[in-house]
Design a protein around this motif. Sequence first.
Motif, PDB file in Angstrom:
ATOM      1  N   SER A 119      28.276 -44.572  -4.845  1.00 11.92           N
ATOM      2  CA  SER A 119      28.943 -44.157  -3.605  1.00 11.92           C
ATOM      3  C   SER A 119      29.526 -45.359  -2.869  1.00 11.92           C
ATOM      4  O   SER A 119      29.091 -46.490  -3.066  1.00 11.92           O
ATOM      5  N   ARG A 127      27.465 -48.947   5.383  1.00 12.14           N
ATOM      6  CA  ARG A 127      26.261 -49.679   5.788  1.00 12.14           C
ATOM      7  C   ARG A 127      26.245 -51.034   5.082  1.00 12.14           C
ATOM      8  O   ARG A 127      26.690 -51.143   3.936  1.00 12.14           O
ATOM      9  N   ARG A 164      21.503 -54.314   1.683  1.00  9.46           N
ATOM     10  CA  ARG A 164      20.159 -54.857   1.914  1.00  9.46           C
ATOM     11  C   ARG A 164      19.947 -55.961   0.880  1.00  9.46           C
ATOM     12  O   ARG A 164      20.631 -55.999  -0.142  1.00  9.46           O
ATOM     13  N   TYR A 180      25.904 -49.588  -4.401  1.00 12.29           N
ATOM     14  CA  TYR A 180      26.950 -48.975  -3.571  1.00 12.29           C
ATOM     15  C   TYR A 180      28.202 -49.843  -3.658  1.00 12.29           C
ATOM     16  O   TYR A 180      28.130 -51.012  -4.059  1.00 12.29           O
ATOM     17  N   GLU A 214      33.402 -35.902  -1.620  1.00 11.00           N
ATOM     18  CA  GLU A 214      32.784 -35.524  -0.346  1.00 11.00           C
ATOM     19  C   GLU A 214      32.411 -36.804   0.360  1.00 11.00           C
ATOM     20  O   GLU A 214      32.242 -37.841  -0.273  1.00 11.00           O
ATOM     21  N   VAL A 224      25.493 -40.198   7.521  1.00 12.64           N
ATOM     22  CA  VAL A 224      24.099 -39.922   7.184  1.00 12.64           C
ATOM     23  C   VAL A 224      23.173 -40.600   8.194  1.00 12.64           C
ATOM     24  O   VAL A 224      23.414 -41.753   8.582  1.00 12.64           O
ATOM     25  N   TYR A 257      28.929 -42.392   4.147  1.00  9.18           N
ATOM     26  CA  TYR A 257      28.712 -42.480   2.710  1.00  9.18           C
ATOM     27  C   TYR A 257      29.664 -41.503   2.036  1.00  9.18           C
ATOM     28  O   TYR A 257      29.828 -40.375   2.504  1.00  9.18           O
ATOM     29  N   GLY A 258      30.272 -41.905   0.915  1.00  2.65           N
ATOM     30  CA  GLY A 258      31.183 -40.993   0.226  1.00  2.65           C
ATOM     31  C   GLY A 258      31.112 -41.149  -1.279  1.00  2.65           C
ATOM     32  O   GLY A 258      30.832 -42.223  -1.798  1.00  2.65           O
ATOM     33  N   THR A 259      31.363 -40.024  -1.974  1.00  2.00           N
ATOM     34  CA  THR A 259      31.343 -40.016  -3.439  1.00  2.00           C
ATOM     35  C   THR A 259      32.760 -40.167  -3.968  1.00  2.00           C
ATOM     36  O   THR A 259      33.584 -39.268  -3.761  1.00  2.00           O
ATOM     37  N   GLU A 283      23.426 -38.858  -6.370  1.00  2.95           N
ATOM     38  CA  GLU A 283      22.252 -38.869  -5.483  1.00  2.95           C
ATOM     39  C   GLU A 283      22.799 -38.963  -4.071  1.00  2.95           C
ATOM     40  O   GLU A 283      23.251 -40.024  -3.632  1.00  2.95           O
ATOM     41  N   ILE A 284      22.839 -37.812  -3.399  1.00  6.91           N
ATOM     42  CA  ILE A 284      23.468 -37.770  -2.079  1.00  6.91           C
ATOM     43  C   ILE A 284      22.625 -36.942  -1.110  1.00  6.91           C
ATOM     44  O   ILE A 284      21.637 -36.348  -1.512  1.00  6.91           O
ATOM     45  N   ASP A 285      23.038 -36.920   0.145  1.00  3.47           N
ATOM     46  CA  ASP A 285      22.232 -36.186   1.121  1.00  3.47           C
ATOM     47  C   ASP A 285      22.565 -34.690   1.087  1.00  3.47           C
ATOM     48  O   ASP A 285      23.445 -34.257   0.328  1.00  3.47           O
ATOM     49  N   GLY A 338      26.105 -33.548   1.711  1.00  9.45           N
ATOM     50  CA  GLY A 338      26.927 -33.873   0.549  1.00  9.45           C
ATOM     51  C   GLY A 338      26.725 -32.847  -0.561  1.00  9.45           C
ATOM     52  O   GLY A 338      27.674 -32.393  -1.195  1.00  9.45           O
ATOM     53  N   ARG A 348       7.233 -47.320   3.132  1.00  8.26           N
ATOM     54  CA  ARG A 348       8.461 -48.034   2.768  1.00  8.26           C
ATOM     55  C   ARG A 348       8.757 -49.122   3.798  1.00  8.26           C
ATOM     56  O   ARG A 348       9.299 -50.171   3.467  1.00  8.26           O
ATOM     57  N   ARG A 403      13.385 -39.213  11.456  1.00 12.77           N
ATOM     58  CA  ARG A 403      13.621 -38.823  10.062  1.00 12.77           C
ATOM     59  C   ARG A 403      12.660 -37.722   9.616  1.00 12.77           C
ATOM     60  O   ARG A 403      13.014 -36.888   8.791  1.00 12.77           O
TER      61      ARG A 403
HETATM   62  N1  LIG Z   1      26.800 -37.301   1.488  1.00 10.96           N
HETATM   63  C1  LIG Z   1      26.476 -38.419   0.859  1.00 10.96           C
HETATM   64  N2  LIG Z   1      25.269 -38.963   1.008  1.00 10.96           N
HETATM   65  C2  LIG Z   1      24.984 -40.106   0.334  1.00 10.96           C
HETATM   66  C3  LIG Z   1      25.919 -40.723  -0.519  1.00 10.96           C
HETATM   67  N3  LIG Z   1      25.346 -41.835  -1.045  1.00 10.96           N
HETATM   68  C4  LIG Z   1      24.103 -41.897  -0.560  1.00 10.96           C
HETATM   69  N4  LIG Z   1      23.869 -40.864   0.290  1.00 10.96           N
HETATM   70  C5  LIG Z   1      22.647 -40.567   1.038  1.00 10.96           C
HETATM   71  O1  LIG Z   1      22.560 -41.444   2.125  1.00 10.96           O
HETATM   72  C6  LIG Z   1      21.201 -41.586   2.501  1.00 10.96           C
HETATM   73  C7  LIG Z   1      20.910 -43.004   2.879  1.00 10.96           C
HETATM   74  O2  LIG Z   1      20.854 -43.800   1.736  1.00 10.96           O
HETATM   75  P1  LIG Z   1      20.484 -45.322   1.802  1.00 10.96           P
HETATM   76  O3  LIG Z   1      21.400 -46.038   2.719  1.00 10.96           O
HETATM   77  O4  LIG Z   1      20.436 -45.846   0.393  1.00 10.96           O
HETATM   78  O5  LIG Z   1      19.094 -45.392   2.512  1.00 10.96           O
HETATM   79  P2  LIG Z   1      17.715 -44.622   2.299  1.00 10.96           P
HETATM   80  O6  LIG Z   1      17.688 -43.587   3.378  1.00 10.96           O
HETATM   81  O7  LIG Z   1      16.743 -45.705   2.482  1.00 10.96           O
HETATM   82  O8  LIG Z   1      17.704 -44.053   0.893  1.00 10.96           O
HETATM   83  C8  LIG Z   1      20.377 -41.019   1.346  1.00 10.96           C
HETATM   84  O9  LIG Z   1      19.871 -39.757   1.767  1.00 10.96           O
HETATM   85  C9  LIG Z   1      21.392 -40.811   0.246  1.00 10.96           C
HETATM   86  O10 LIG Z   1      21.060 -39.687  -0.555  1.00 10.96           O
HETATM   87  C10 LIG Z   1      27.200 -40.109  -0.668  1.00 10.96           C
HETATM   88  O11 LIG Z   1      28.086 -40.569  -1.381  1.00 10.96           O
HETATM   89  N5  LIG Z   1      27.422 -38.978   0.043  1.00 10.96           N
END
Ligand SMILES: Nc1nc2c(ncn2[C@@H]2O[C@H](COP(=O)(O)OP(=O)(O)O)[C@@H](O)[C@H]2O)c(=O)[nH]1
Length: 300
Positions: free
Chosen positions: A148, A152, A155, A164, A183, A187, A193-195, A213-215, A218, A249, A260
């Motif tokens: 994606s 952000r 890290r 990413y 999409e 988040v 975040y985008g795919t 792996e998305i929210d 998404g 974590r 959360r």
């Molecule tokens: N809609 C959407 N959600 C995403 C995408 N990539 C990651 N996410 C979601 O963004 C959230 C935050 O991810 P991350 O920044 O890695 O932090 P995390 O909460 O520690 O896992 C997670 O729930 C991911 O599933 C995306 O491309 N689209």
Amino acid sequence: MPRVDPPPVDRAAASRAAIAARRARAEVKRAVATRQRSAVDVLDAAWTAEPALAEASLRVRELLTSIPTLGPTRAARVMEQLGIAQSKRVGGLGPRQRVKLREYVVAREARGKVQSRLVVLAGPTAVGKGTVSQYIRQNYPEVLLSVSATTRPPRPGEVHGEHYFFVSDEEFDRMIEGGEFLEWAVVHNAFRYGTPRPPIQEALSSGKSVLLEIDLQGARNVSRQMPEALLVFLLPPTWEELVRRLIGRGTEDSIEQARRLETAKAELAAQDEFDVKVVNTDVSTAAAEVVELLAVPASR
Ligand SMILES: Nc1nc2c(ncn2[C@@H]2O[C@H](COP(=O)(O)OP(=O)(O)O)[C@@H](O)[C@H]2O)c(=O)[nH]1
Ligand SMILES: Nc1ncnc2c1ncn2[C@@H]1O[C@H](COP(=O)(O)OP(=O)(O)O)[C@@H](O)[C@H]1O
């Protein structure tokens, strides 16, 4: 004013050219109908920098009805859904229409032919989505894990292009404008975040399965656009274990953790929207279950 005569029209030559063009279009349609050529290939030929004439001047309706088992009624409905006028020619479509039509045609031609599948992995915060995906990335190199784009910052240890694509707000805006996302979502009220669409289309049309792996937002969006996608919900063994993982974590402060956990309750309530549930008790077992879902049985 001197009279300006129009240039002489060679009617015979014009009609010969028209007949040749019609024949060329009929040839393209025949090749698609007999599966000698894919409709995606025709679209790509029409949309190159120097478009192939017959392909570009073909009407969208003609191309769609050449696809085996796609009848005129269905073709008309699909065009309506995609916002394409019935008289449109392939070469005359705008960029967004092109993206949508190509996506439709890829999915349609993949039906029953290519054994590939789009699997969406979602679940509540801290259930282990990232951990399971990372395990799949390391242990199942044959699986294409979509990368994606996000606004952000990285890290420590995160690699651009692997975990990413870390982009600026301006770049993210530009990607939205260009229709580059399947999409995208904001988040945790924080970053976007985008795919990215193209790698997914390429993989699916070449018969490779893809994992996203998305929210939750998404997952819902992808499902709306690609109803054939398989939605997988990752569950914690218990609520207490989810809380333990989130706190363990240690990446959020206690206010953010509480927020959360509230979100996690709402997310867990959506689990019945999903096709399959996988409990993440052990990472390698959960990963194996997800990978198994990516393989489509030959009879499908
Ligand atoms: N809609 C959407 N959600 C995403 C995408 N990539 C990651 N996410 C979601 O963004 C959230 C935050 O991810 P991350 O920044 O890695 O932090 P995390 O909460 O520690 O896992 C997670 O729930 C991911 O599933 C995306 O491309 N689209
Ligand atoms: N099966 C598991 N057993 C124990 N701990 C796990 C398991 N899966 C993930 N974890 C831990 O839970 C925490 C949250 O996992 P993470 O992958 O960051 O969740 P998500 O991406 O869903 O927000 C991490 O500390 C991770 O190491």
